[in-house]
Design an enzyme around this catalytic site. Structure first.
Site, PDB file in Angstrom:
ATOM      1  N   GLU A 176      37.388  26.127  16.237  1.00 25.91           N
ATOM      2  CA  GLU A 176      38.748  25.606  16.479  1.00 25.91           C
ATOM      3  C   GLU A 176      39.396  25.082  15.194  1.00 25.91           C
ATOM      4  O   GLU A 176      40.144  24.121  15.198  1.00 25.91           O
ATOM      5  CB  GLU A 176      38.742  24.486  17.544  1.00 25.91           C
ATOM      6  CG  GLU A 176      38.102  24.856  18.859  1.00 25.91           C
ATOM      7  CD  GLU A 176      38.907  25.849  19.666  1.00 25.91           C
ATOM      8  OE1 GLU A 176      39.719  26.579  19.074  1.00 25.91           O
ATOM      9  OE2 GLU A 176      38.723  25.908  20.884  1.00 25.91           O
ATOM     10  N   TRP A 183      33.726  36.338  16.643  1.00 25.75           N
ATOM     11  CA  TRP A 183      33.347  34.975  17.050  1.00 25.75           C
ATOM     12  C   TRP A 183      33.962  34.611  18.402  1.00 25.75           C
ATOM     13  O   TRP A 183      34.427  33.493  18.592  1.00 25.75           O
ATOM     14  CB  TRP A 183      33.756  33.949  15.982  1.00 25.75           C
ATOM     15  CG  TRP A 183      33.334  34.323  14.601  1.00 25.75           C
ATOM     16  CD1 TRP A 183      34.148  34.656  13.557  1.00 25.75           C
ATOM     17  CD2 TRP A 183      31.987  34.452  14.122  1.00 25.75           C
ATOM     18  NE1 TRP A 183      33.383  34.973  12.458  1.00 25.75           N
ATOM     19  CE2 TRP A 183      32.064  34.851  12.778  1.00 25.75           C
ATOM     20  CE3 TRP A 183      30.733  34.266  14.710  1.00 25.75           C
ATOM     21  CZ2 TRP A 183      30.933  35.061  12.002  1.00 25.75           C
ATOM     22  CZ3 TRP A 183      29.602  34.478  13.935  1.00 25.75           C
ATOM     23  CH2 TRP A 183      29.709  34.867  12.604  1.00 25.75           C
ATOM     24  N   GLU A 206      39.298  37.109  13.569  1.00 26.49           N
ATOM     25  CA  GLU A 206      38.900  38.457  13.210  1.00 26.49           C
ATOM     26  C   GLU A 206      37.888  38.410  12.064  1.00 26.49           C
ATOM     27  O   GLU A 206      37.779  37.389  11.367  1.00 26.49           O
ATOM     28  CB  GLU A 206      40.126  39.289  12.819  1.00 26.49           C
ATOM     29  CG  GLU A 206      41.076  39.487  13.989  1.00 26.49           C
ATOM     30  CD  GLU A 206      42.197  40.471  13.719  1.00 26.49           C
ATOM     31  OE1 GLU A 206      42.955  40.748  14.654  1.00 26.49           O
ATOM     32  OE2 GLU A 206      42.302  40.966  12.573  1.00 26.49           O
ATOM     33  N   PRO A 207      37.134  39.499  11.860  1.00 27.35           N
ATOM     34  CA  PRO A 207      36.059  39.471  10.865  1.00 27.35           C
ATOM     35  C   PRO A 207      36.514  39.071   9.465  1.00 27.35           C
ATOM     36  O   PRO A 207      35.812  38.330   8.769  1.00 27.35           O
ATOM     37  CB  PRO A 207      35.530  40.914  10.877  1.00 27.35           C
ATOM     38  CG  PRO A 207      35.841  41.420  12.243  1.00 27.35           C
ATOM     39  CD  PRO A 207      37.132  40.768  12.625  1.00 27.35           C
ATOM     40  N   THR A 257      38.106  24.975  10.916  1.00 22.11           N
ATOM     41  CA  THR A 257      37.094  24.232  10.160  1.00 22.11           C
ATOM     42  C   THR A 257      37.610  22.832   9.817  1.00 22.11           C
ATOM     43  O   THR A 257      38.811  22.568   9.861  1.00 22.11           O
ATOM     44  CB  THR A 257      36.748  24.955   8.848  1.00 22.11           C
ATOM     45  OG1 THR A 257      37.913  24.941   8.001  1.00 22.11           O
ATOM     46  CG2 THR A 257      36.325  26.395   9.100  1.00 22.11           C
ATOM     47  N   SER A 317      39.800  31.467   8.701  1.00 21.39           N
ATOM     48  CA  SER A 317      40.758  30.413   9.012  1.00 21.39           C
ATOM     49  C   SER A 317      42.207  30.872   8.901  1.00 21.39           C
ATOM     50  O   SER A 317      43.105  30.169   9.359  1.00 21.39           O
ATOM     51  CB  SER A 317      40.540  29.217   8.081  1.00 21.39           C
ATOM     52  OG  SER A 317      39.267  28.627   8.308  1.00 21.39           O
TER      53      SER A 317
END
Length: 397
Positions: free
Chosen positions: A383, A155, A126-127, A385, A131
């Site tokens: 997937e 994303w 979500e925005p 960082t 992470s």
């Protein structure tokens, strides 16, 4: 390149993937990347060839292949066209919730999913979440036999092109389990408030054509321009309650299970991208002459390429070691994190060095290495960082 594969069938499968990569991917990638167009028909061709359902059993429409074979196919595709390999990885990830946790009705969709007729997307980020996946705020309120979904996902690969979305959203915990608390709305009516954290998150399988699911304009990305990524707004989207995947409140566990295998897919993409960059750099260095001889004869170039080849081999070994643990039914989350971390960092280094080998020619679009370098960066981010991978690895010690 010599490979050790578990069965003769696996060698045939990899050869099929190589033929498709050379015949369908290599000749199209520059055009699609330049236009920023998603190659939906190419993905459909791969599905009809059986390459989208490789790690799933034959009885649900898959190919019944070990994960180590599937990942080597992904690597090979990535060496020709990263966006296509990433699409295969994301789609494979998107099929996992239904396969592993879906009921009988949902699992009937798997043959079309795994055959490539239905393309999937995975709506977790979500925005504001980044992470911190457990902080997601998208909500789904049960009204009769329908969940009403409100929120924004960010994303999302395949946004606007997918046929189905795995939507992770807050439904609360049944029986007053701590993530939802009764309250009063401004009008005085009963309402539900949702606490942050992993509890009370559920997974819904939503048809892309559902009213109220609105993909936004694609992001203008540094690389992977033929792979659309965008936010998706859920504006009161009504998803039937029988599209709940697994148990209500069990979605976070599903998301994390899927990400472990998804990280291996991205790691395989990184190995393939690095291999493609190395192959191009070696070919160029062999032909390019300076001071009366091939630049491949200069130690500065030779050692750079030798280091790249060694890093790629080590990354590949980590990826396959983790895959074999998964195939054996053993814990592999930390090994997947190590593979994703090392392989994507290696891809960033190798692609940067490939540009350096080509000098000024590496900085122009006449050669693909500038694209490889731009594409490598995102693999260190998606997937989870690489900083998140280090947290997972450290926790396992």
């Amino acid at each position: 390149m010599d490979r050790l594969l578990p069965t003769p069938e696996a060698y045939e499968l990899l050869e099929l993937a190589r033929e498709l990569a050379d015949g369908e991917l290599a000749r199209r990638v520059d055009d699609f990347e330049a236009r920023g167009e998603f190659p939906r028909e190419v993905i459909r061709v791969l599905g009809r060839a059986g390459l989208l359902g490789l790690p799933y059993p034959e009885e649900v429409g898959g190919a019944g292949q070990p994960y180590e074979v599937y990942l080597q196919v992904v690597e090979l595709l990535a060496s020709r066209w990263l966006a296509v390999a990433e699409a295969v990885s994301v789609h494979t990830l998107s099929c996992f919730p239904v396969y592993a946790h879906g009921g009988e009705q949902l699992r009937k969709l798997l043959p079309d999913m795994l055959g490539g007729e239905l393309l999937g997307a995975y709506c977790l980020s979500e925005p504001q979440g980044g992470s911190d996946a457990a902080s997601l705020a998208t909500r789904a309120v049960l009204e009769g036999e329908t969940y009403v979904v409100t929120g924004t996902k960010a994303w999302i690969t395949h946004a606007g092109h997918a046929d189905f979305y795995n939507v992770f959203c807050r439904t609360g915990v049944p029986d007053g389990g701590g993530s939802r608390r009764p309250g009063r709305s401004a009008s005085g009516a009963s309402a539900i408030r949702y606490s942050p954290g992993p509890n009370g998150i559920s997974c819904l399988l939503a048809d892309a054509a559902t009213a109220g699911i609105v993909p936004q304009a694609p992001e203008r990305t540094m690389g992977l321009r033929s792979s659309p990524v965008a936010q998706i707004a859920f504006d009161g989207a009504r998803v039937p309650a029988d599209r709940l995947v697994g148990a209500a409140g069990g979605g976070f566990r599903i998301a994390m299970e899927a990400l472990d295998s998804g990280r291996l897919g991205i790691a395989a993409c990184a190995v393939g991208l690095a291999q493609g960059a190395l192959d191009h750099a070696v070919g160029y260095a062999r032909e390019r002459e300076q001071f009366g001889r091939s630049i491949l004869d200069f130690q500065g170039i030779r050692f750079m390429l030798a280091d790249a080849a060694t890093g790629i081999a080590a990354a590949r070994a980590l990826v396959l070691a983790a895959a074999r643990l998964k195939d054996a039914g053993r814990p592999y989350a930390a090994e997947a994190a190590k593979a994703k971390l090392f392989a994507t960092d290696t891809a960033m280094r190798v692609t940067t060095d490939a540009v350096q080998v080509l000098g000024g020619y590496g900085y122009v679009t006449d050669h693909p290495v500038e694209r490889y370098m731009r594409e490598a960066k995102v693999l260190q981010i998606v997937e989870g960082t690489n900083q998140i991978q280090r947290l997972v690895i450290a926790k396992s010690l």
